[in-house]
Design an enzyme around this catalytic site. Sequence first.
Site, PDB file in Angstrom:
ATOM      1  CE  LYS A 149      12.250  40.242  79.449  1.00 53.14           C
ATOM      2  NZ  LYS A 149      11.941  38.884  79.992  1.00 53.14           N
ATOM      3  CG  ASP A 169       1.869  34.707  80.653  1.00 48.91           C
ATOM      4  OD1 ASP A 169       1.924  33.468  81.242  1.00 48.91           O
ATOM      5  OD2 ASP A 169       2.551  35.587  80.281  1.00 48.91           O
ATOM      6  CB  CYS A 228       6.491  40.522  66.662  1.00 48.96           C
ATOM      7  SG  CYS A 228       5.863  41.629  65.330  1.00 48.96           S
ATOM      8  NE  ARG A 230      12.895  33.117  68.624  1.00 44.17           N
ATOM      9  CZ  ARG A 230      13.319  34.509  68.487  1.00 44.17           C
ATOM     10  NH1 ARG A 230      12.582  35.369  67.865  1.00 44.17           N
ATOM     11  NH2 ARG A 230      14.402  34.768  69.351  1.00 44.17           N
ATOM     12  CD  GLU A 259      12.980  33.607  61.423  1.00 46.43           C
ATOM     13  OE1 GLU A 259      14.132  34.604  61.384  1.00 46.43           O
ATOM     14  OE2 GLU A 259      12.271  34.071  61.998  1.00 46.43           O
ATOM     15  CG  HIS A 278      13.555  37.609  62.905  1.00 47.10           C
ATOM     16  ND1 HIS A 278      13.767  36.217  63.456  1.00 47.10           N
ATOM     17  CD2 HIS A 278      13.888  38.455  64.197  1.00 47.10           C
ATOM     18  CE1 HIS A 278      13.786  36.246  64.936  1.00 47.10           C
ATOM     19  NE2 HIS A 278      13.695  37.366  65.368  1.00 47.10           N
ATOM     20  N   GLY A 280      11.950  42.697  64.424  1.00 42.63           N
ATOM     21  CA  GLY A 280      11.514  43.075  65.616  1.00 42.63           C
ATOM     22  C   GLY A 280      12.717  43.693  66.318  1.00 42.63           C
ATOM     23  CB  ALA A 281      15.779  42.666  67.837  1.00 41.31           C
TER      24      ALA A 281
HETATM   25  N1  LIG Z   1      10.895  39.404  66.408  1.00 36.79           N
HETATM   26  C1  LIG Z   1      11.884  39.525  67.227  1.00 36.79           C
HETATM   27  O1  LIG Z   1      12.639  40.036  66.681  1.00 36.79           O
HETATM   28  C2  LIG Z   1      11.988  39.427  68.777  1.00 36.79           C
HETATM   29  C3  LIG Z   1      12.655  40.348  69.324  1.00 36.79           C
HETATM   30  C4  LIG Z   1      12.516  40.276  70.880  1.00 36.79           C
HETATM   31  C5  LIG Z   1      12.044  39.064  71.404  1.00 36.79           C
HETATM   32  N2  LIG Z   1      11.252  38.110  70.480  1.00 36.79           N
HETATM   33  C6  LIG Z   1      10.551  36.927  71.031  1.00 36.79           C
HETATM   34  O2  LIG Z   1       9.384  37.604  71.601  1.00 36.79           O
HETATM   35  C7  LIG Z   1       8.944  36.635  72.539  1.00 36.79           C
HETATM   36  C8  LIG Z   1       8.641  37.111  73.996  1.00 36.79           C
HETATM   37  O3  LIG Z   1       9.720  38.074  74.624  1.00 36.79           O
HETATM   38  P1  LIG Z   1       9.615  38.697  75.978  1.00 36.79           P
HETATM   39  O4  LIG Z   1      10.972  39.246  76.288  1.00 36.79           O
HETATM   40  O5  LIG Z   1       8.474  39.409  76.314  1.00 36.79           O
HETATM   41  O6  LIG Z   1       9.708  37.257  76.943  1.00 36.79           O
HETATM   42  P2  LIG Z   1       9.125  36.960  78.110  1.00 36.79           P
HETATM   43  O7  LIG Z   1       9.687  36.080  79.046  1.00 36.79           O
HETATM   44  O8  LIG Z   1       9.290  38.276  79.055  1.00 36.79           O
HETATM   45  O9  LIG Z   1       7.620  36.869  78.293  1.00 36.79           O
HETATM   46  C9  LIG Z   1       7.315  35.508  77.847  1.00 36.79           C
HETATM   47  C10 LIG Z   1       5.616  35.453  78.263  1.00 36.79           C
HETATM   48  O10 LIG Z   1       5.199  34.168  77.525  1.00 36.79           O
HETATM   49  C11 LIG Z   1       4.442  33.365  78.533  1.00 36.79           C
HETATM   50  N3  LIG Z   1       4.139  32.111  78.437  1.00 36.79           N
HETATM   51  C12 LIG Z   1       5.031  31.025  78.328  1.00 36.79           C
HETATM   52  N4  LIG Z   1       4.358  30.151  77.921  1.00 36.79           N
HETATM   53  C13 LIG Z   1       3.292  30.535  77.477  1.00 36.79           C
HETATM   54  C14 LIG Z   1       2.034  29.759  76.859  1.00 36.79           C
HETATM   55  N5  LIG Z   1       1.932  28.524  76.804  1.00 36.79           N
HETATM   56  N6  LIG Z   1       0.994  30.345  76.653  1.00 36.79           N
HETATM   57  C15 LIG Z   1       0.784  31.751  76.760  1.00 36.79           C
HETATM   58  N7  LIG Z   1       1.787  32.530  77.545  1.00 36.79           N
HETATM   59  C16 LIG Z   1       2.998  31.552  77.871  1.00 36.79           C
HETATM   60  C17 LIG Z   1       5.340  33.570  79.867  1.00 36.79           C
HETATM   61  O11 LIG Z   1       4.563  33.428  81.171  1.00 36.79           O
HETATM   62  C18 LIG Z   1       5.882  35.072  79.789  1.00 36.79           C
HETATM   63  O12 LIG Z   1       4.953  35.685  80.677  1.00 36.79           O
HETATM   64  C19 LIG Z   1       9.998  35.636  72.569  1.00 36.79           C
HETATM   65  O13 LIG Z   1       9.638  34.289  71.875  1.00 36.79           O
HETATM   66  C20 LIG Z   1      11.230  36.146  72.180  1.00 36.79           C
HETATM   67  O14 LIG Z   1      12.097  35.320  71.456  1.00 36.79           O
HETATM   68  C21 LIG Z   1      11.252  38.339  69.177  1.00 36.79           C
HETATM   69  O1  LIG Z   2      18.803  39.302  66.470  1.00 42.83           O
HETATM   70  C1  LIG Z   2      17.782  39.576  66.141  1.00 42.83           C
HETATM   71  O2  LIG Z   2      17.651  40.467  65.205  1.00 42.83           O
HETATM   72  C2  LIG Z   2      16.531  39.079  66.673  1.00 42.83           C
HETATM   73  C3  LIG Z   2      16.503  38.834  68.116  1.00 42.83           C
HETATM   74  C4  LIG Z   2      14.875  38.336  68.573  1.00 42.83           C
HETATM   75  O3  LIG Z   2      14.529  37.394  67.968  1.00 42.83           O
HETATM   76  C5  LIG Z   2      15.278  38.028  69.859  1.00 42.83           C
HETATM   77  O4  LIG Z   2      14.646  36.903  70.405  1.00 42.83           O
HETATM   78  O5  LIG Z   2      15.838  38.940  70.775  1.00 42.83           O
END
Ligand SMILES: NC(=O)c1ccc[n+]([C@@H]2O[C@H](COP(=O)([O-])OP(=O)(O)OC[C@H]3O[C@@H](n4cnc5c(N)ncnc54)[C@H](O)[C@@H]3O)[C@@H](O)[C@H]2O)c1
Ligand SMILES: O=C(O)CC[C@@H](O)C(=O)O
Length: 529
Positions: A149, A169, A228, A230, A259, A278, A280-281
Amino acid sequence: MPKVLVSDRIDQSGIDILSQVAQVDVKTGLSPEELIRIIPDYDALMIRSGTRVTAEMIAAGKQLKIIGRAGVGVDNVDVPNATRQGILVVNSPEGNTIAAAEHALAMMLSLSRYIPIANQSVKEGKWERSKFLGVEVYKKTLGVVGLGKIGSHVAAVARAMGMQVLAYDPFLSAERAEQLGVHLVDLDLLLRESDYITLHLPKTAETYHLINAEAIAKMRPTARLINCARGGIIDEAALAEALKAERIAGAALDVYEEEPLGESALRELGRNVILTPHLGASTEEAQVNVAIDVAEQIRDVLLGLPARSAVNIPGLRPEILEKLRPYMQLSETLGYLVSQLAGGRVETFNIRLQGELANNESQPVVVAALKGLLSHALQERVNYVNASIEAKERGIRVTEVRDPNSRDYAGSVQMTAVGSQGEHTVTGALLGEEEIRITNIDGFPINVPPSRHMLFTLHRDVPGIIGNIGSLLGDFNVNIASMQVGRKIVRGDAVMVLSLDDPLPENVLPEITKVAGIRDAYTITLPAS
Ligand SMILES: NC(=O)c1ccc[n+]([C@@H]2O[C@H](COP(=O)([O-])OP(=O)(O)OC[C@H]3O[C@@H](n4cnc5c(N)ncnc54)[C@H](O)[C@@H]3O)[C@@H](O)[C@H]2O)c1
Ligand SMILES: O=C(O)CC[C@@H](O)C(=O)O
């Protein structure tokens, strides 16, 4: 009233929703010990990324029914242990997608134009224009690792900025990549060809230190790396080394292996590194989205309704659930019934999903059957969350067959329990939209609605037997509500199903088995509906 503990900062909109149905206690900044001490009082827990929900905390949460993660990643929750304990884990898979994608894009532009350090320089009274000569992203190559996403949104915006996008991916189809206008490549090529590399994949055992010294060595000297997603996906020590030696041009990190970030070589680096805590959200919009999304799910579960984004019940989307609900009820009832016919320990459980159930979306019907099968032994300890795992842990071998043919009914479920005391098969279907019918027992066709108290007999189809059973029950003051006999051939074997108004007294069953012609008799009790 149920009690909900909110242990991280959550938008008020979420608290307001929870308050409609529960007593809500907001207690942030608690130590793990304090959390373990107070968690036994709570029915639900709502968190962000700050609270670590450990195995110990889950074990202490004797009342917990649901853990709601206001965000995407559930890596701060011990999901396997929650599942084992029958606790539902829900998240908000989409509430902060745009926020996280925009943060990654902001990181990319900030790295390119030295915005954080230039800002600091001006604030310090300097005017250093030549020092901060940046680069453009236009016509550069962006490598997106993880095109889910967030990765997809980053890719779309990057393309609009005139970038070429490569993606790695392993779980993405070539068609989807084509739709998004990106070139799907292997990781090696992505690392070698990209000017910017942005990570948007989950942290798993496989992705831990995916970006290590070896991967960094493949990157261009002009490459800029953004994480951004993990912490732990990048080997931070290797990255700090590479940045110090100017092996790559820069890095921007929002997430870290530990963290909050403690002592780290990354903190010592200069203008080629941007570190955010952290964030991102952390947009107003995302925080409202995730708080509402998760609070609504907690509210619904506390009211006995399903959750839309259950992490540990795959495939239980509301629109599917709506259609499957009567079949789940049927399947759970049959599971309950067959476990009582089987009597002892069930070793193998075969379920056959027929007619309109013969598709991949019918998995919850299997889970419902297992819940029914185990409920007799485990009572309320088993639920839709842990039924599959409980079956596995009890060594029950479960096989599933999907068969598009279903005689007489749009859909039907057949299940066989093979155990220490023999083998029994029951089949059931729905009459109309949701009326449950038991349609076959051990090969004998019948058509009876299940009732709370039932008596099943296997007997010789000879005159007088039904009368004898009827008078015997009368002698013990047991009232028969309905009765049906099923047989394959006249005067062969037959089954009789009696619905009773009251439970059969314990001493009656041995008397029934003494009646001439009776081969076997079973009392069945189903849960009150
Ligand atoms: N920094 C923040 O605050 C923040 C906020 C929201 C999400 N996130 C993190 O962002 C990441 C992505 O979130 P998302 O909502 O897009 O998730 P998502 O599940 O929609 O997408 C993750 C993608 O990674 C792919 N994937 C899985 N294993 C893989 C690998 N070994 N190599 C390459 N691709 C691989 C999956 O096929 C999938 O398409 C997650 O780790 C989530 O926790 C961080
Ligand atoms: O709670 C937060 O601010 C971080 C959320 C983000 O890392 C997530 O995976 O949705």
